[in-house]
Design a protein around this motif. Structure first.
Motif: not given
Length: 101
Positions: A20-21, A48-51, A71-72, A75-77
């Motif tokens: 997680l990042y 601060g969001d975690v992806y 990092v996912l 969206g499409p990127d």
């Protein structure tokens, strides 16, 4: 992808593992620029969001080795985060935790 570990967290990060990042304000600005340049849309991102992220390179040894991550995003990127250390604050990666247990 690496073989499943018999214990968690693994002793050291390995290529292909999921982590997680936590985004920084600088990451958010970079993602916005990247999306504008590519004419792409995605869900809003905030510091601060975690992806979820995939480790694509490990630049050291041991459990806290810095890593390069894909990092996912929602969206499409994706976002390429480089030389990221392990931790809990923005700009670090962490092992996922199963909160169902």
């Amino acid at each position: 992808m690496s073989q499943p570990h018999s214990f968690w967290p693994p002793p050291a990060p390995q290529i292909g593992e999921a982590v997680l990042y936590r985004l920084t304000a600088s990451d958010v600005r970079s993602i916005h620029r990247q999306r504008i340049a590519a004419c792409q849309r995605g869900a809003a991102v905030r510091a601060g969001d975690v992806y979820p992220a995939a480790i694509v390179r490990v630049a050291g040894h041991g459990p806290d080795a810095p890593c390069n991550l894909h990092v996912l995003l929602d969206g499409p990127d994706t976002y390429w985060a480089q030389q990221i250390g392990c931790g809990t604050e923005p700009g670090t990666w962490a092992w996922p935790v199963d909160e169902r247990a």
